[in-house]
Write a protein that holds these residues in place. Structure first.
Motif, PDB file in Angstrom:
ATOM      1  N   MET A   1     -14.699 -12.158 -12.426  1.00 22.25           N
ATOM      2  CA  MET A   1     -14.575 -12.989 -13.636  1.00 22.25           C
ATOM      3  C   MET A   1     -14.668 -14.477 -13.282  1.00 22.25           C
ATOM      4  SD  MET A   1     -14.489 -11.147 -16.245  1.00 22.25           S
ATOM      5  CE  MET A   1     -15.341  -9.775 -15.527  1.00 22.25           C
ATOM      6  N   VAL A   2     -14.042 -14.845 -12.163  1.00 22.29           N
ATOM      7  CA  VAL A   2     -14.082 -16.249 -11.735  1.00 22.29           C
ATOM      8  C   VAL A   2     -15.515 -16.642 -11.389  1.00 22.29           C
ATOM      9  CG1 VAL A   2     -13.395 -17.836  -9.900  1.00 22.29           C
ATOM     10  CG2 VAL A   2     -11.684 -16.388 -10.984  1.00 22.29           C
ATOM     11  N   ARG A   3     -16.232 -15.738 -10.738  1.00 24.89           N
ATOM     12  CA  ARG A   3     -17.645 -16.034 -10.410  1.00 24.89           C
ATOM     13  C   ARG A   3     -18.443 -16.269 -11.691  1.00 24.89           C
ATOM     14  NH1 ARG A   3     -17.616 -12.387  -6.017  1.00 24.89           N
ATOM     15  NH2 ARG A   3     -18.532 -10.738  -7.265  1.00 24.89           N
ATOM     16  N   ALA A   4     -18.165 -15.449 -12.694  1.00 27.14           N
ATOM     17  CA  ALA A   4     -18.874 -15.604 -13.977  1.00 27.14           C
ATOM     18  C   ALA A   4     -18.539 -16.964 -14.603  1.00 27.14           C
ATOM     19  CB  ALA A   4     -18.482 -14.478 -14.928  1.00 27.14           C
ATOM     20  N   LYS A   5     -17.269 -17.336 -14.552  1.00 27.59           N
ATOM     21  CA  LYS A   5     -16.863 -18.633 -15.122  1.00 27.59           C
ATOM     22  C   LYS A   5     -17.537 -19.778 -14.359  1.00 27.59           C
ATOM     23  CE  LYS A   5     -12.940 -21.739 -15.773  1.00 27.59           C
ATOM     24  NZ  LYS A   5     -13.391 -22.824 -14.906  1.00 27.59           N
ATOM     25  N   LEU A   6     -17.511 -19.685 -13.037  1.00 27.84           N
ATOM     26  CA  LEU A   6     -18.119 -20.764 -12.239  1.00 27.84           C
ATOM     27  C   LEU A   6     -19.622 -20.841 -12.483  1.00 27.84           C
ATOM     28  CD1 LEU A   6     -16.140 -20.407  -8.869  1.00 27.84           C
ATOM     29  CD2 LEU A   6     -15.888 -22.162 -10.633  1.00 27.84           C
ATOM     30  N   TYR A   7     -20.237 -19.674 -12.753  1.00 28.61           N
ATOM     31  CA  TYR A   7     -21.670 -19.674 -13.073  1.00 28.61           C
ATOM     32  C   TYR A   7     -21.903 -20.459 -14.364  1.00 28.61           C
ATOM     33  CZ  TYR A   7     -26.426 -18.221 -13.933  1.00 28.61           C
ATOM     34  OH  TYR A   7     -27.781 -18.242 -14.154  1.00 28.61           O
ATOM     35  N   ILE A   8     -21.068 -20.201 -15.361  1.00 27.28           N
ATOM     36  CA  ILE A   8     -21.190 -20.943 -16.631  1.00 27.28           C
ATOM     37  C   ILE A   8     -20.945 -22.438 -16.381  1.00 27.28           C
ATOM     38  CG2 ILE A   8     -20.181 -21.298 -18.929  1.00 27.28           C
ATOM     39  CD1 ILE A   8     -19.564 -18.285 -18.979  1.00 27.28           C
ATOM     40  N   ASP A   9     -19.928 -22.745 -15.564  1.00 22.39           N
ATOM     41  CA  ASP A   9     -19.590 -24.156 -15.288  1.00 22.39           C
ATOM     42  C   ASP A   9     -20.772 -24.914 -14.668  1.00 22.39           C
ATOM     43  OD1 ASP A   9     -17.046 -23.825 -16.210  1.00 22.39           O
ATOM     44  OD2 ASP A   9     -16.110 -23.613 -14.246  1.00 22.39           O
ATOM     45  N   SER A  10     -21.567 -24.222 -13.853  1.00 20.39           N
ATOM     46  CA  SER A  10     -22.635 -24.954 -13.161  1.00 20.39           C
ATOM     47  C   SER A  10     -24.010 -24.774 -13.806  1.00 20.39           C
ATOM     48  CB  SER A  10     -22.680 -24.564 -11.680  1.00 20.39           C
ATOM     49  OG  SER A  10     -22.803 -23.188 -11.555  1.00 20.39           O
ATOM     50  N   HIS A  11     -24.156 -23.815 -14.744  1.00 18.66           N
ATOM     51  CA  HIS A  11     -25.468 -23.590 -15.371  1.00 18.66           C
ATOM     52  C   HIS A  11     -25.426 -23.782 -16.885  1.00 18.66           C
ATOM     53  CE1 HIS A  11     -25.916 -21.572 -11.478  1.00 18.66           C
ATOM     54  NE2 HIS A  11     -27.207 -21.769 -11.612  1.00 18.66           N
TER      55      HIS A  11
ATOM     56  N   ASP B   1     -23.891  -8.333 -16.207  1.00 21.24           N
ATOM     57  CA  ASP B   1     -24.495  -7.450 -15.188  1.00 21.24           C
ATOM     58  C   ASP B   1     -24.082  -7.886 -13.789  1.00 21.24           C
ATOM     59  OD1 ASP B   1     -25.701  -5.934 -17.062  1.00 21.24           O
ATOM     60  OD2 ASP B   1     -27.697  -6.856 -16.864  1.00 21.24           O
ATOM     61  N   HIS B   2     -24.130  -9.216 -13.551  1.00 20.33           N
ATOM     62  CA  HIS B   2     -23.724  -9.733 -12.238  1.00 20.33           C
ATOM     63  C   HIS B   2     -22.260  -9.417 -11.949  1.00 20.33           C
ATOM     64  CE1 HIS B   2     -27.279 -11.712 -10.861  1.00 20.33           C
ATOM     65  NE2 HIS B   2     -27.423 -12.390 -11.982  1.00 20.33           N
ATOM     66  N   ALA B   3     -21.467  -9.428 -13.009  1.00 21.84           N
ATOM     67  CA  ALA B   3     -20.039  -9.131 -12.836  1.00 21.84           C
ATOM     68  C   ALA B   3     -19.789  -7.624 -12.787  1.00 21.84           C
ATOM     69  CB  ALA B   3     -19.245  -9.753 -13.980  1.00 21.84           C
ATOM     70  N   CYS B   4     -20.881  -6.856 -12.807  1.00 19.03           N
ATOM     71  CA  CYS B   4     -20.794  -5.383 -12.736  1.00 19.03           C
ATOM     72  C   CYS B   4     -19.964  -4.805 -13.876  1.00 19.03           C
ATOM     73  CB  CYS B   4     -20.216  -4.927 -11.398  1.00 19.03           C
ATOM     74  SG  CYS B   4     -21.046  -5.611  -9.989  1.00 19.03           S
ATOM     75  N   CYS B   5     -20.164  -5.326 -15.068  1.00 16.65           N
ATOM     76  CA  CYS B   5     -19.417  -4.834 -16.232  1.00 16.65           C
ATOM     77  C   CYS B   5     -20.400  -4.561 -17.359  1.00 16.65           C
ATOM     78  CB  CYS B   5     -18.474  -5.895 -16.786  1.00 16.65           C
ATOM     79  SG  CYS B   5     -17.167  -6.417 -15.729  1.00 16.65           S
TER      80      CYS B   5
ATOM     81  N   GLU C   1     -10.356 -19.365  -8.456  1.00  9.26           N
ATOM     82  CA  GLU C   1     -11.324 -20.416  -8.773  1.00  9.26           C
ATOM     83  C   GLU C   1     -11.151 -21.623  -7.858  1.00  9.26           C
ATOM     84  OE1 GLU C   1     -11.528 -21.609 -12.878  1.00  9.26           O
ATOM     85  OE2 GLU C   1     -12.489 -23.500 -12.356  1.00  9.26           O
ATOM     86  N   LEU C   2      -9.913 -22.075  -7.705  1.00 11.85           N
ATOM     87  CA  LEU C   2      -9.685 -23.269  -6.894  1.00 11.85           C
ATOM     88  C   LEU C   2      -9.986 -22.990  -5.421  1.00 11.85           C
ATOM     89  CD1 LEU C   2      -6.462 -24.784  -8.537  1.00 11.85           C
ATOM     90  CD2 LEU C   2      -8.858 -25.373  -8.924  1.00 11.85           C
ATOM     91  N   THR C   3      -9.669 -21.789  -4.975  1.00 10.61           N
ATOM     92  CA  THR C   3     -10.002 -21.426  -3.589  1.00 10.61           C
ATOM     93  C   THR C   3     -11.516 -21.475  -3.387  1.00 10.61           C
ATOM     94  OG1 THR C   3      -8.043 -20.021  -3.481  1.00 10.61           O
ATOM     95  CG2 THR C   3      -9.711 -19.651  -1.808  1.00 10.61           C
ATOM     96  N   ALA C   4     -12.249 -20.940  -4.382  1.00 15.93           N
ATOM     97  CA  ALA C   4     -13.720 -20.967  -4.291  1.00 15.93           C
ATOM     98  C   ALA C   4     -14.246 -22.401  -4.250  1.00 15.93           C
ATOM     99  CB  ALA C   4     -14.327 -20.215  -5.478  1.00 15.93           C
ATOM    100  N   LYS C   5     -13.492 -23.333  -4.839  1.00 17.47           N
ATOM    101  CA  LYS C   5     -13.921 -24.745  -4.841  1.00 17.47           C
ATOM    102  C   LYS C   5     -13.425 -25.496  -3.612  1.00 17.47           C
ATOM    103  CE  LYS C   5     -14.277 -25.421  -9.843  1.00 17.47           C
ATOM    104  NZ  LYS C   5     -13.628 -26.013 -11.023  1.00 17.47           N
ATOM    105  N   GLY C   6     -12.717 -24.799  -2.737  1.00 16.77           N
ATOM    106  CA  GLY C   6     -12.296 -25.432  -1.488  1.00 16.77           C
ATOM    107  C   GLY C   6     -10.896 -26.022  -1.498  1.00 16.77           C
ATOM    108  N   VAL C   7     -10.133 -25.763  -2.551  1.00 17.53           N
ATOM    109  CA  VAL C   7      -8.746 -26.263  -2.580  1.00 17.53           C
ATOM    110  C   VAL C   7      -7.901 -25.435  -1.603  1.00 17.53           C
ATOM    111  CG1 VAL C   7      -6.690 -26.561  -4.031  1.00 17.53           C
ATOM    112  CG2 VAL C   7      -8.959 -27.045  -4.959  1.00 17.53           C
ATOM    113  N   VAL C   8      -7.073 -26.134  -0.832  1.00 15.68           N
ATOM    114  CA  VAL C   8      -6.274 -25.459   0.194  1.00 15.68           C
ATOM    115  C   VAL C   8      -4.904 -25.082  -0.376  1.00 15.68           C
ATOM    116  CG1 VAL C   8      -5.158 -25.732   2.448  1.00 15.68           C
ATOM    117  CG2 VAL C   8      -7.438 -26.707   2.041  1.00 15.68           C
ATOM    118  N   PHE C   9      -4.562 -23.825  -0.252  1.00 18.94           N
ATOM    119  CA  PHE C   9      -3.256 -23.352  -0.712  1.00 18.94           C
ATOM    120  C   PHE C   9      -2.323 -23.131   0.474  1.00 18.94           C
ATOM    121  CE2 PHE C   9      -5.525 -22.759  -4.561  1.00 18.94           C
ATOM    122  CZ  PHE C   9      -4.566 -22.751  -5.565  1.00 18.94           C
ATOM    123  N   LYS C  10      -1.087 -23.628   0.340  1.00 20.76           N
ATOM    124  CA  LYS C  10      -0.070 -23.404   1.368  1.00 20.76           C
ATOM    125  C   LYS C  10       0.698 -22.120   1.086  1.00 20.76           C
ATOM    126  CE  LYS C  10       2.418 -26.977   2.712  1.00 20.76           C
ATOM    127  NZ  LYS C  10       3.250 -28.203   2.632  1.00 20.76           N
ATOM    128  N   LYS C  11       0.625 -21.677  -0.141  1.00 21.75           N
ATOM    129  CA  LYS C  11       1.323 -20.441  -0.513  1.00 21.75           C
ATOM    130  C   LYS C  11       0.481 -19.703  -1.547  1.00 21.75           C
ATOM    131  CE  LYS C  11       5.459 -19.112  -3.092  1.00 21.75           C
ATOM    132  NZ  LYS C  11       6.584 -19.673  -3.863  1.00 21.75           N
TER     133      LYS C  11
END
Lengths: 143, 138
Positions: free
Chosen positions: A13-23, A35-39, B99-109
């Motif tokens: 779900m996060v990947r889908a959101k980030l895709y929307i955020d950047s496209h 489809d990409h989210a396999c749902c 989401e934040l991890t994917a963006k490179g934010v560092v988590f201590k916990k």
């Protein structure tokens, strides 16, 4: 659902959101994202809404509107902002903008430009005086 | 009677880097970005759903607030992660963490169950740490 399964689901779900955020500026086919989210499309919409509180379509509109606000605040015309964020119709953009922001894109752009000029010429209007003094700003430069 | 908190301050080591962290990674909105002359910049951001609370990204530098020695001490303390600056909340911690991890934010916990809901801890680009919580209704 065990923790790993849940985490995997969240990652999709996060990947889908980030895709929307950047496209957001491109034509986005939400079925492809599902489809990409396999749902299935309906499962995707339900999960996305459960996590983000909006359907993917509404979320895409809100991302586009937020970017349009930034562009208008930078001085772009309404037509430029509308096109740059991916709205196909300027009428639907203007209607949605007014419903969400409570003012027309033109009025918003004018207000933001006035504020921007004031921020450059009279920044002391925007900063609490205690901070002005702590930063060592010379007030006479702006008087 | 005090009614509201309108401004709060986070000490940062580099304002442009902080801008990138808070705006492009955390998704905060720029409220005011005003050049004040002589290299001084007044930069405030707001959490996306709290536009009335300005968070000042205040550069630690020598001036009336900090003499040279204090500024250097503050820089060391901030970068060592001495200061826990605030608690932020989100609707869904696991999604926000991913989401934040994917963006490179560092988590201590990592997200952890606590008495009041779920909590994780992340650090900003200067070293300040924050609690990120998903609160249960109390």
């Amino acid at each position: 659902m065990d923790l790993y399964e849940k985490q995997y689901l969240y990652q999709r779900m996060v990947r889908a959101k980030l895709y929307i955020d950047s496209h957001y500026a491109e034509p986005i086919d939400l079925r492809l994202i599902a489809d990409h989210a396999c749902c299935s499309k309906f499962h995707f919409i339900r999960l996305f809404k459960a996590i983000y509180g909006k359907t993917p379509h509404h979320y895409l509109s809100s991302v586009r509107l937020n970017h349009a606000r930034i562009l208008l605040a930078e001085g772009h015309t309404v037509a430029e902002a509308c096109e740059a964020v991916g709205f196909e119709s300027s009428t639907s953009f203007a209607n949605l903008f007014k419903r969400t922001v409570s003012e027309t894109p033109t009025a918003f752009q004018r207000r933001m430009m006035t504020r921007k000029v004031a921020m450059l010429k009279q920044p002391l209007r925007f900063v609490p005086n205690c901070f002005v003094e702590q930063m060592g700003v010379k007030k006479r430069n702006f008087e | 009677m005090i009614t509201k908190l309108t401004h709060t301050c986070i000490y940062v080591l580099d304002q442009q880097r902080a801008y990138d962290f808070y705006v492009n990674k955390l998704g905060f909105l720029v409220h005011t970005d005003a050049p004040m002359g002589e290299g001084v910049r007044w930069l405030t951001v707001t959490p996306p759903e709290q536009p009335e609370l300005e968070i000042t990204l205040y550069l630690v530098s020598e001036g009336p607030m900090f003499d040279k020695e204090t500024a250097e001490t503050m820089r060391v303390l901030v970068s060592k992660g001495t200061f826990g600056a605030a608690v932020f909340t989100c609707k869904d911690l696991l999604a926000t963490y991913e989401e934040l991890t994917a963006k490179g934010v560092v988590f201590k916990k990592k997200p952890t169950k606590e008495f009041y809901g779920f909590e994780a801890l992340f650090v900003d680009d200067s070293g300040n740490w924050f609690s990120l919580a998903q609160l249960e209704r109390q």
